[in-house]
Design an enzyme around this catalytic site. Structure first.
Site, PDB file in Angstrom:
ATOM      1  N   ARG A 118      -0.835  -9.005  13.240  1.00 51.18           N
ATOM      2  CA  ARG A 118      -1.449  -8.176  12.146  1.00 51.18           C
ATOM      3  C   ARG A 118      -2.202  -8.549  11.258  1.00 51.18           C
ATOM      4  O   ARG A 118      -3.084  -8.157  11.047  1.00 51.18           O
ATOM      5  CB  ARG A 118      -0.310  -7.057  11.677  1.00 51.18           C
ATOM      6  CG  ARG A 118       0.539  -6.157  12.513  1.00 51.18           C
ATOM      7  CD  ARG A 118       1.991  -5.871  11.992  1.00 51.18           C
ATOM      8  NE  ARG A 118       2.042  -5.175  10.753  1.00 51.18           N
ATOM      9  CZ  ARG A 118       3.150  -5.196  10.071  1.00 51.18           C
ATOM     10  NH1 ARG A 118       4.159  -5.734  10.251  1.00 51.18           N
ATOM     11  NH2 ARG A 118       2.985  -4.707   8.800  1.00 51.18           N
TER      12      ARG A 118
ATOM     13  N   ARG B 228      11.959  -5.683   4.333  1.00 49.53           N
ATOM     14  CA  ARG B 228      11.828  -4.282   4.385  1.00 49.53           C
ATOM     15  C   ARG B 228      12.584  -3.745   5.379  1.00 49.53           C
ATOM     16  O   ARG B 228      12.881  -3.981   6.709  1.00 49.53           O
ATOM     17  CB  ARG B 228      10.313  -4.063   4.854  1.00 49.53           C
ATOM     18  CG  ARG B 228      10.080  -2.571   4.912  1.00 49.53           C
ATOM     19  CD  ARG B 228       8.425  -2.133   5.023  1.00 49.53           C
ATOM     20  NE  ARG B 228       7.670  -2.638   6.069  1.00 49.53           N
ATOM     21  CZ  ARG B 228       6.748  -2.788   6.160  1.00 49.53           C
ATOM     22  NH1 ARG B 228       5.765  -2.073   5.336  1.00 49.53           N
ATOM     23  NH2 ARG B 228       6.010  -3.154   6.984  1.00 49.53           N
TER      24      ARG B 228
ATOM     25  N   ARG C 188      -9.822   0.972   8.860  1.00 49.45           N
ATOM     26  CA  ARG C 188      -9.464  -0.006   9.114  1.00 49.45           C
ATOM     27  C   ARG C 188     -10.461  -0.989   9.860  1.00 49.45           C
ATOM     28  O   ARG C 188     -10.413  -2.077  10.256  1.00 49.45           O
ATOM     29  CB  ARG C 188      -8.237  -0.160   9.987  1.00 49.45           C
ATOM     30  CG  ARG C 188      -6.950  -0.739   9.464  1.00 49.45           C
ATOM     31  CD  ARG C 188      -5.837  -0.245  10.194  1.00 49.45           C
ATOM     32  NE  ARG C 188      -4.585  -1.199  10.210  1.00 49.45           N
ATOM     33  CZ  ARG C 188      -3.560  -0.909   9.500  1.00 49.45           C
ATOM     34  NH1 ARG C 188      -3.689   0.232   8.840  1.00 49.45           N
ATOM     35  NH2 ARG C 188      -2.767  -1.453   9.438  1.00 49.45           N
TER      36      ARG C 188
ATOM     37  N   LYS D 257       0.987  -1.229   0.112  1.00 49.66           N
ATOM     38  CA  LYS D 257       0.032   0.023   0.070  1.00 49.66           C
ATOM     39  C   LYS D 257       0.991   1.316  -0.035  1.00 49.66           C
ATOM     40  O   LYS D 257       0.645   2.138  -0.792  1.00 49.66           O
ATOM     41  CB  LYS D 257      -1.038   0.119   1.294  1.00 49.66           C
ATOM     42  CG  LYS D 257      -1.712  -1.144   1.413  1.00 49.66           C
ATOM     43  CD  LYS D 257      -2.474  -0.982   2.591  1.00 49.66           C
ATOM     44  CE  LYS D 257      -1.912  -1.312   3.896  1.00 49.66           C
ATOM     45  NZ  LYS D 257      -1.305  -2.465   4.205  1.00 49.66           N
TER      46      LYS D 257
ATOM     47  N   ARG E 280      11.174  -2.212  10.783  1.00 47.19           N
ATOM     48  CA  ARG E 280      10.097  -1.713  11.484  1.00 47.19           C
ATOM     49  C   ARG E 280       9.822  -2.715  12.871  1.00 47.19           C
ATOM     50  O   ARG E 280       9.801  -3.742  12.526  1.00 47.19           O
ATOM     51  CB  ARG E 280       8.769  -1.564  10.793  1.00 47.19           C
ATOM     52  CG  ARG E 280       8.380  -0.134  10.465  1.00 47.19           C
ATOM     53  CD  ARG E 280       7.046  -0.139   9.560  1.00 47.19           C
ATOM     54  NE  ARG E 280       6.258  -0.785   9.755  1.00 47.19           N
ATOM     55  CZ  ARG E 280       5.063  -0.736   9.190  1.00 47.19           C
ATOM     56  NH1 ARG E 280       5.011   0.018   7.839  1.00 47.19           N
ATOM     57  NH2 ARG E 280       4.030  -1.468   9.759  1.00 47.19           N
TER      58      ARG E 280
HETATM   59  P1  AP5 Z   1       5.000  -1.636   1.712  1.00 47.14           P
HETATM   60  O1  AP5 Z   1       4.514  -0.694   0.663  1.00 47.14           O
HETATM   61  O2  AP5 Z   1       5.633  -1.144   2.960  1.00 47.14           O
HETATM   62  O3  AP5 Z   1       3.542  -2.166   2.435  1.00 47.14           O
HETATM   63  P2  AP5 Z   1       2.342  -1.787   3.082  1.00 47.14           P
HETATM   64  O4  AP5 Z   1       0.946  -2.477   2.274  1.00 47.14           O
HETATM   65  O5  AP5 Z   1       2.580  -0.357   2.950  1.00 47.14           O
HETATM   66  O6  AP5 Z   1       2.564  -2.496   4.630  1.00 47.14           O
HETATM   67  P3  AP5 Z   1       2.431  -1.927   6.004  1.00 47.14           P
HETATM   68  O7  AP5 Z   1       3.449  -2.973   6.932  1.00 47.14           O
HETATM   69  O8  AP5 Z   1       2.781  -0.600   5.888  1.00 47.14           O
HETATM   70  O9  AP5 Z   1       0.850  -2.121   6.031  1.00 47.14           O
HETATM   71  P4  AP5 Z   1       0.223  -2.253   7.651  1.00 47.14           P
HETATM   72  O10 AP5 Z   1      -1.187  -1.812   7.038  1.00 47.14           O
HETATM   73  O11 AP5 Z   1       0.691  -3.196   8.516  1.00 47.14           O
HETATM   74  O12 AP5 Z   1       0.862  -0.793   8.370  1.00 47.14           O
HETATM   75  P5  AP5 Z   1       0.293   0.406   8.713  1.00 47.14           P
HETATM   76  O13 AP5 Z   1       1.636   1.341   8.668  1.00 47.14           O
HETATM   77  O14 AP5 Z   1      -0.689   0.786   7.812  1.00 47.14           O
HETATM   78  O15 AP5 Z   1       5.793  -3.036   1.113  1.00 47.14           O
HETATM   79  C1  AP5 Z   1       6.266  -3.857   2.042  1.00 47.14           C
HETATM   80  C2  AP5 Z   1       7.654  -4.312   1.618  1.00 47.14           C
HETATM   81  O16 AP5 Z   1       7.487  -4.631   0.200  1.00 47.14           O
HETATM   82  C3  AP5 Z   1       8.520  -2.970   1.233  1.00 47.14           C
HETATM   83  O17 AP5 Z   1       9.922  -3.362   1.325  1.00 47.14           O
HETATM   84  C4  AP5 Z   1       8.464  -2.682  -0.275  1.00 47.14           C
HETATM   85  O18 AP5 Z   1       9.710  -1.927  -0.780  1.00 47.14           O
HETATM   86  C5  AP5 Z   1       8.306  -4.011  -0.916  1.00 47.14           C
HETATM   87  N1  AP5 Z   1       7.567  -3.852  -1.870  1.00 47.14           N
HETATM   88  C6  AP5 Z   1       6.324  -3.269  -2.000  1.00 47.14           C
HETATM   89  N2  AP5 Z   1       5.821  -3.479  -3.436  1.00 47.14           N
HETATM   90  C7  AP5 Z   1       6.438  -4.515  -3.884  1.00 47.14           C
HETATM   91  C8  AP5 Z   1       6.473  -5.169  -5.221  1.00 47.14           C
HETATM   92  N3  AP5 Z   1       5.612  -5.065  -5.982  1.00 47.14           N
HETATM   93  N4  AP5 Z   1       7.444  -6.315  -5.458  1.00 47.14           N
HETATM   94  C9  AP5 Z   1       8.483  -6.352  -4.473  1.00 47.14           C
HETATM   95  N5  AP5 Z   1       8.716  -5.716  -3.271  1.00 47.14           N
HETATM   96  C10 AP5 Z   1       7.649  -4.838  -3.033  1.00 47.14           C
HETATM   97  O19 AP5 Z   1       0.019   0.231  10.275  1.00 47.14           O
HETATM   98  C11 AP5 Z   1       0.841   0.000  11.240  1.00 47.14           C
HETATM   99  C12 AP5 Z   1       0.318  -0.031  12.799  1.00 47.14           C
HETATM  100  O20 AP5 Z   1      -0.171   1.044  12.841  1.00 47.14           O
HETATM  101  C13 AP5 Z   1      -0.830  -1.047  12.576  1.00 47.14           C
HETATM  102  O21 AP5 Z   1      -0.598  -2.586  13.015  1.00 47.14           O
HETATM  103  C14 AP5 Z   1      -1.805  -0.517  13.781  1.00 47.14           C
HETATM  104  O22 AP5 Z   1      -1.231  -0.714  15.211  1.00 47.14           O
HETATM  105  C15 AP5 Z   1      -1.541   0.767  13.587  1.00 47.14           C
HETATM  106  N6  AP5 Z   1      -2.554   1.509  12.710  1.00 47.14           N
HETATM  107  C16 AP5 Z   1      -2.544   2.172  11.399  1.00 47.14           C
HETATM  108  N7  AP5 Z   1      -3.725   2.500  10.861  1.00 47.14           N
HETATM  109  C17 AP5 Z   1      -4.488   2.290  11.907  1.00 47.14           C
HETATM  110  C18 AP5 Z   1      -5.957   2.487  12.091  1.00 47.14           C
HETATM  111  N8  AP5 Z   1      -6.456   3.031  10.895  1.00 47.14           N
HETATM  112  N9  AP5 Z   1      -6.733   2.129  12.914  1.00 47.14           N
HETATM  113  C19 AP5 Z   1      -5.920   1.708  14.236  1.00 47.14           C
HETATM  114  N10 AP5 Z   1      -4.626   1.398  14.271  1.00 47.14           N
HETATM  115  C20 AP5 Z   1      -4.024   1.888  12.927  1.00 47.14           C
HETATM  116 MG    MG Z   2       2.583   1.146   4.848  1.00 46.91          MG
END
Ligand code: AP5
Ligand code: MG
Length: 220
Positions: A171, A127, A88, A13, A160
């Site tokens: 997660r 990552r 979410r 994402k 991270r």
């Molecule tokens: P990346 O683009 O970083 O993936 P992502 O989908 O953004 O993954 P996240 O881990 O950020 O998602 P998440 O939903 O768990 O975390 P968030 O920060 O929202 O890609 C991943 C890796 O793959 C990277 O190294 C990238 O380079 C590589 N890659 C990408 N595309 C590729 C491709 N096509 N081919 C090869 N490699 C590729 O949330 C974190 C925490 O915050 C949650 O667990 C929660 O505690 C809290 N939180 C966040 N939002 C909320 C909410 N709305 N409500 C409550 N708690 C929340």
């Molecule tokens: Mg992300």
């Protein structure tokens, strides 16, 4: 039109958000990045939510919605947003509707990226993120030129805190339980579009863009 990027942890994402924002000028609103910034800066909010984020659980709906509302309110009129990681839960879906109504920032379209679990775990296990500017790298697909050093700003790269196997599992579990229904909510409104997450970031970007442009050409 505002965009939501939807999909499980590690599906890409954030990577797609950066590409879409560069191409289309959206404001990137990642609740995960906002929460991690609060933790890094030792703000009262950061102290309050640190353990929750590190355990892979969700921060309260009210807390994240307040962050989103204040970002939307403080943005110039006519800003179009790309929501990454929000909403979410079904409660957050209602909250976002209310925010969009009160700010009159226009309609929504959601893209759900799909990918098999094995590839997701591989991406997360490779990552690294810059502590200074937040740029994301991957040892398998987007390695930095110099080990542990950000290509963009020279900052230090780190894993991270929630990218460890037991927290990744949590997660994923939370995603299935609380976030999957969000996708169904948007599907039933007819605004959810599925995107295959296999391929290079650029290939996936073209898929999303193609879909977006064809929807816009058809009048939204
Ligand atoms: P990346 O683009 O970083 O993936 P992502 O989908 O953004 O993954 P996240 O881990 O950020 O998602 P998440 O939903 O768990 O975390 P968030 O920060 O929202 O890609 C991943 C890796 O793959 C990277 O190294 C990238 O380079 C590589 N890659 C990408 N595309 C590729 C491709 N096509 N081919 C090869 N490699 C590729 O949330 C974190 C925490 O915050 C949650 O667990 C929660 O505690 C809290 N939180 C966040 N939002 C909320 C909410 N709305 N409500 C409550 N708690 C929340
Ligand atoms: Mg992300």
């Amino acid at each position: 039109m505002n965009v939501i990027l939807y999909g499980p942890p590690g599906v890409g994402k954030g990577t797609q958000a950066v590409l879409l924002c560069q191409r289309r000028g959206y404001k990137h609103l990642s609740t995960g990045e906002l929460l991690r910034a609060a933790i890094r800066s030792y703000t009262p909010l950061g102290q309050q939510i640190k353990d929750i984020v590190r355990a892979g659980r969700l921060v309260s709906d009210e807390t994240v919605t307040e962050l989103v509302r204040s970002e939307v309110r403080s943005s110039p009129p006519l800003t179009q947003f790309l929501f990454d990681g929000y909403p979410r839960t079904l409660i957050q879906v209602d909250h976002l509707d209310a925010i969009l109504d009160e700010s009159q920032v226009g309609s929504l379209i959601a893209f759900a990226i799909f990918l098999d679990q094995e590839e997701i775990v591989r991406r997360l296990s490779g990552r690294y993120q810059c502590r200074e500017c937040g740029t994301v790298f991957n040892i398998y697909s987007k390695a930095p030129r110099r080990e542990d050093t950000c290509d963009e700003c020279g900052g230090v790269l780190a894993r991270r805190a929630d990218d460890v196997p037991e927290v990744i599992r949590e997660r994923m579990r939370v995603y299935q339980e609380l976030t999957s229904p969000v996708m169904e909510a948007y599907r039933s409104r007819g605004i959810l579009h599925e995107i295959e997450g296999v391929g290079t970031p650029q290939e996936i970007h073209e898929r999303i863009l193609g879909k977006l442009e064809s929807i816009e050409a058809a009048g939204g």
